[in-house]
Design an enzyme around this catalytic site. Sequence first.
Site, PDB file in Angstrom:
ATOM      1  N   HIS A  40      -3.778  -4.509   0.537  1.00  0.00           N
ATOM      2  CA  HIS A  40      -2.980  -5.535   1.953  1.00  0.00           C
ATOM      3  C   HIS A  40      -3.651  -6.863   1.274  1.00  0.00           C
ATOM      4  CE1 HIS A  40      -2.022  -1.650   3.593  1.00  0.00           C
ATOM      5  NE2 HIS A  40      -3.350  -1.875   3.015  1.00  0.00           N
TER       6      HIS A  40
ATOM      7  N   GLU B 182      -1.240  -9.296   3.262  1.00  0.00           N
ATOM      8  CA  GLU B 182      -1.487 -10.141   4.703  1.00  0.00           C
ATOM      9  C   GLU B 182      -2.614  -9.999   5.655  1.00  0.00           C
ATOM     10  OE1 GLU B 182      -0.740  -6.358   4.542  1.00  0.00           O
ATOM     11  OE2 GLU B 182      -1.570  -5.113   5.685  1.00  0.00           O
TER      12      GLU B 182
ATOM     13  N   CYS C 290       0.643  -1.105   0.378  1.00  0.00           N
ATOM     14  CA  CYS C 290       0.037   0.129  -0.171  1.00  0.00           C
ATOM     15  C   CYS C 290       0.941   1.416   0.023  1.00  0.00           C
ATOM     16  CB  CYS C 290      -1.592  -0.424   1.212  1.00  0.00           C
ATOM     17  SG  CYS C 290      -2.649   1.234   0.742  1.00  0.00           S
TER      18      CYS C 290
HETATM   19  N1  GLN Z   1      -2.035   7.067   3.159  1.00  0.00           N
HETATM   20  C1  GLN Z   1      -2.010   5.704   1.225  1.00  0.00           C
HETATM   21  C2  GLN Z   1      -3.385   5.925   1.173  1.00  0.00           C
HETATM   22  O1  GLN Z   1      -4.401   6.627   1.922  1.00  0.00           O
HETATM   23  C3  GLN Z   1      -1.544   4.136   2.163  1.00  0.00           C
HETATM   24  C4  GLN Z   1      -2.694   3.646   2.491  1.00  0.00           C
HETATM   25  C5  GLN Z   1      -1.985   2.618   3.097  1.00  0.00           C
HETATM   26  O2  GLN Z   1      -1.078   2.666   2.956  1.00  0.00           O
HETATM   27  N2  GLN Z   1      -3.162   1.920   3.973  1.00  0.00           N
HETATM   28  O3  GLN Z   1      -3.156   5.714   0.580  1.00  0.00           O
END
Ligand code: GLN
Length: 544
Positions: A513, A515, A387
């Site tokens: 994600h 994970e 992410c």
């Molecule tokens: N802050 C970033 C976004 O909002 C990444 C978010 C995250 O890593 N879950 O896109």
Amino acid sequence: MNKYIFVSGGVCSSLGKGVAASSLGALLEGRGLNVRMVKCDPYINVDAGTMSPYQHGEVYVTDDGAETDLDLGNYARFTRGPLSRANSITTGQVYREVINKEREGRFLGRCVQVIPHITDEIKSRITAVAREDPDNDVVIVEIGGTVGDIESIPFLEAARQMIHESGRINAISVHLTLIPEVAGGELKTKPTQHSVKAMQEMGIQPDILICRAPAMLNEATRRKIALFCNVESDAVFTSYNIDTTIYEIPLVFFNQKLDQVILKKMGVESRHADLDPWYSMMERFKAQSGTVRIGIVGKYMDLHDSYKSVYEALFHAGLDCRVKVELVKVDSTPLEETGNPADILGPGGHNVDGILVPGGFGQRGINGMVKAAAWARTNKVPYFGICLGMQIMVIDWGRNVLGWEDSDSTEFNQDTRCPVISLMEEQQGLTNYGATMRLGRSESVVEEGTKLFAAYGTKRISERHRHRYEFSNVYRKEMADTGLKLAGFTPDGALVECVEWPDHPWGLGVQFHPEFKSKPIAAHPLFRDFVAAAKDAKKTRETC
Ligand code: GLN
């Protein structure tokens, strides 16, 4: 008739109630039952989405985009049953629903009270999970907090009523307590007795006690606890300290026949127990040799729970790769200010075999992560960006390959001339921060011939998202033309979901994600391939 098991905790917090409830779920699934897990959280937040990872740990995301307590992650790692918004009940949700109904005049002028209105709402949410699936056999309901807390009283009262209404054969109480050891090595049962008394004051007589203790409790101690806590003599179990892994706990309970005793109490015919996946997982654990050091470069480093699912997924990958994964937690803030990544991460410093940049929000530490990514890219150190970690790869590519000093995300610099990561249109102008991100399950299409494809072995994948910002399509061509591999897209091709470094052993970032979907008995393929790459990198270095 559905069966319910209410899991509560006493004496103090952090006894591993989530792991105990999940292990119980795994055992009952091993007996062929369909199990659903529910977490009741006494806090007033509607969901965990607005809570700081520093204080509360990770926000776990379900397929349907609920931002939940991290205990749902435990359930997902130990059990198979689907998890959705319905499986996480908070005081905030319950009160919001009841107050909305009151404002709509649905209580017909009656005085709205904790009992019965709040407790009825809790009960209806729990039974809704049972009814959702006609094949459901058991719902395991974990009640957050410790008995005696003011906040959890309505949940315990709802449990009491459900046990009363369903009859003890259909609903039971499992209570987790602590048996501390005092100087001289003596084990003390008194806190457990008090904790059971606190349950009895709530009108609940526990049926089963699981005692956290330094070592297996002997027969005499178990009999004493049973006598003073008014439970049957075969109903006292020990969750003793183990130096292997929490994933052995289902087997620890199985060896004490916890599942048999529960099935008997609930009048369920004993079925053949199949715990083979758990035994073979433990074999993989024992077959691990050597270590790889993975540097996690992030900003919520002080609290282990902040990146809980990431750490667990790395552990699962280590099982598959037969290597122990040593976590090196690197705070990116000092790296940002003065630190040289080679000194901190390289052979003179932590000497990492791979770098993982996990998800995160806000500006602090970002430039440190970009430095770490640039170092991994140029030094051919395996890198996994999740992410935010993928967005960091794109920012680095802009700054250090394309030479755009100003390359940034508009999350960190609104005025940048090179917003390589920017806000999705539907996110612009939002002022409400609760549950308004791109959240939950969505599909991606994988380009063949990429590391992403090698990991999944399929063109279509489904993973979960939790972010506001995206790879900006304005820069797609320049990035791709200079070699950054765009390896995965949304099915309509509108959004880039994965990037990879060219001429690199394993440098990959994903906007989702992974994970959240890794399990000890089935490691996630991206984590598996990342740890395998780190293991190879270490071997190459050692033989050079
Ligand atoms: N802050 C970033 C976004 O909002 C990444 C978010 C995250 O890593 N879950 O896109």
